[in-house]
Design a protein around this motif. Structure first.
Motif, PDB file in Angstrom:
ATOM      1  N   GLN A   1       0.632   6.633   5.725  1.00  0.00           N
ATOM      2  CA  GLN A   1       2.004   6.885   5.299  1.00  0.00           C
ATOM      3  C   GLN A   1       2.764   5.581   5.119  1.00  0.00           C
ATOM      4  O   GLN A   1       3.497   5.394   4.136  1.00  0.00           O
ATOM      5  N   LYS A   2       2.578   4.648   6.027  1.00  0.00           N
ATOM      6  CA  LYS A   2       3.275   3.361   5.943  1.00  0.00           C
ATOM      7  C   LYS A   2       2.769   2.522   4.762  1.00  0.00           C
ATOM      8  O   LYS A   2       3.548   1.805   4.122  1.00  0.00           O
ATOM      9  N   THR A   3       1.489   2.647   4.460  1.00  0.00           N
ATOM     10  CA  THR A   3       0.949   1.923   3.304  1.00  0.00           C
ATOM     11  C   THR A   3       1.550   2.465   2.017  1.00  0.00           C
ATOM     12  O   THR A   3       1.957   1.705   1.122  1.00  0.00           O
ATOM     13  N   SER A   4       1.622   3.787   1.922  1.00  0.00           N
ATOM     14  CA  SER A   4       2.219   4.423   0.755  1.00  0.00           C
ATOM     15  C   SER A   4       3.695   4.045   0.622  1.00  0.00           C
ATOM     16  O   SER A   4       4.166   3.682  -0.467  1.00  0.00           O
TER      17      SER A   4
ATOM     18  N   THR B   1       8.114   0.913  -2.037  1.00  0.00           N
ATOM     19  CA  THR B   1       9.222  -0.041  -1.887  1.00  0.00           C
ATOM     20  C   THR B   1       9.082  -1.185  -2.890  1.00  0.00           C
ATOM     21  O   THR B   1      10.054  -1.570  -3.561  1.00  0.00           O
ATOM     22  N   LEU B   2       7.878  -1.715  -3.015  1.00  0.00           N
ATOM     23  CA  LEU B   2       7.644  -2.811  -3.964  1.00  0.00           C
ATOM     24  C   LEU B   2       7.761  -2.332  -5.405  1.00  0.00           C
ATOM     25  O   LEU B   2       8.239  -3.075  -6.275  1.00  0.00           O
ATOM     26  N   MET B   3       7.343  -1.106  -5.666  1.00  0.00           N
ATOM     27  CA  MET B   3       7.474  -0.547  -7.011  1.00  0.00           C
ATOM     28  C   MET B   3       8.943  -0.417  -7.400  1.00  0.00           C
ATOM     29  O   MET B   3       9.331  -0.714  -8.541  1.00  0.00           O
ATOM     30  N   ALA B   4       9.762   0.029  -6.464  1.00  0.00           N
ATOM     31  CA  ALA B   4      11.199   0.184  -6.745  1.00  0.00           C
ATOM     32  C   ALA B   4      11.830  -1.163  -7.083  1.00  0.00           C
ATOM     33  O   ALA B   4      12.679  -1.259  -7.980  1.00  0.00           O
ATOM     34  N   GLU B   5      11.419  -2.199  -6.380  1.00  0.00           N
ATOM     35  CA  GLU B   5      11.946  -3.534  -6.669  1.00  0.00           C
ATOM     36  C   GLU B   5      11.576  -3.981  -8.082  1.00  0.00           C
ATOM     37  O   GLU B   5      12.401  -4.540  -8.808  1.00  0.00           O
TER      38      GLU B   5
END
Length: 274
Positions: free
Chosen positions: A239-242, A247-251
């Motif tokens: 879950q934390k990896t996903s 988060t990086l995709m949103a950036e």
């Protein structure tokens, strides 16, 4: 008588010579006497230039109005293509960053901490001077996430290709910088987590995180009067990896929307080039 004639002849000859000498002297004087002739320079005649007649030409410029053709309205297929391109580029960047060494471990925004449900284990072991064991586990945990992220790219790209956009126009024109990422997260997270779980599990085993976690839990559970803990490390790490990848995709999506230089394809320029 003869002597008289000779004397007369000599006298006559002498007079003739004198006369000749005087004649020569007069001739020479005339020759050497130079008459000074003053050459008069004719007066310069200044030609008068007739006055120029200035003719003022009035030129009337005809300005042709520049007709700017406004861009054609964005079509639904173009909006859909632009969204797919944005997500594809975001996934590529996110997996590259997260999948590198310290991609998770050194990034405070996505670093995976000790499982909250087992936080008491961490606190207790550090109190017992076993902090090194806890630190080694957290490093192995994040290394496992990094290894899994490097393999997650095809899974996320597949989800994008199979995604249908209910309102692509609204997602393109919204002011939300991460609207497409949120849409993908909302509609595909369960499938992504399920596909990512075996990858994360293998990565945790390779980095030693699974072994270290079991060792810590076993030591904690042997402490008298504590409530035994049996947290699922794989589910937590998956879950934390996903979450970290999203988060990086949103950036990256926000960068595409706000920065023209980040739009690497014609589809992105067309969809987000406002």
């Amino acid at each position: 008588m003869l002597r008289f004639r000779i004397l007369v002849a000599a006298l006559a000859l002498s007079l003739a010579s004198t006369h000749v000498a005087q004649a020569q002297t007069k001739t020479t004087a005339k020759t050497t006497t130079t008459k000074k002739t003053t050459a008069k320079t004719p007066a310069k005649t200044t030609a008068k230039t007739p006055a120029k007649t200035t003719t003022t030409k009035t030129t009337t410029k005809t300005t042709t109005p520049v007709v700017v053709t406004p861009p054609a309205p964005l079509t639904l297929p173009e909006a859909t293509t632009g969204l797919r391109e944005a997500l594809t580029q975001s996934i590529a960047r996110a997996t590259d960053i997260a999948g590198s060494t310290d991609g998770f471990n050194a990034n405070a925004d996505i670093r995976i901490p000790f499982p909250p449900e087992a936080e008491l284990v961490s606190t207790t072991l550090r109190g017992l001077r076993m902090g090194a064991l806890v630190d080694n586990f957290e490093l192995a945990l994040n290394r496992g996430a990094e290894a899994a992220a490097a393999q997650a790219k095809p899974i996320f790209l597949g989800a994008v290709q199979n995604l249908s956009f209910a309102d692509a126009m609204a997602l393109v024109t919204t002011r939300e910088p991460d609207a497409a990422t949120l849409y993908l997260h909302k509609n595909t997270e369960p499938q992504l987590v399920a596909a990512l779980t075996p990858i994360v599990q293998q990565s945790l085993e390779r980095t030693g995180a699974t072994k270290l976690y079991k060792e810590m839990v076993a030591r904690y559970n042997k402490i008298p009067l504590v409530t035994p803990i049996n947290a699922d490390l794989t589910a937590y790490a998956t879950q934390k990896t996903s979450d970290g990848l999203f988060t990086l995709m949103a950036e990256e999506e926000g960068r595409i929307r706000l920065n023209a230089a980040a739009r690497g394809s014609d589809a992105l320029k067309r969809a987000f080039g406002k």
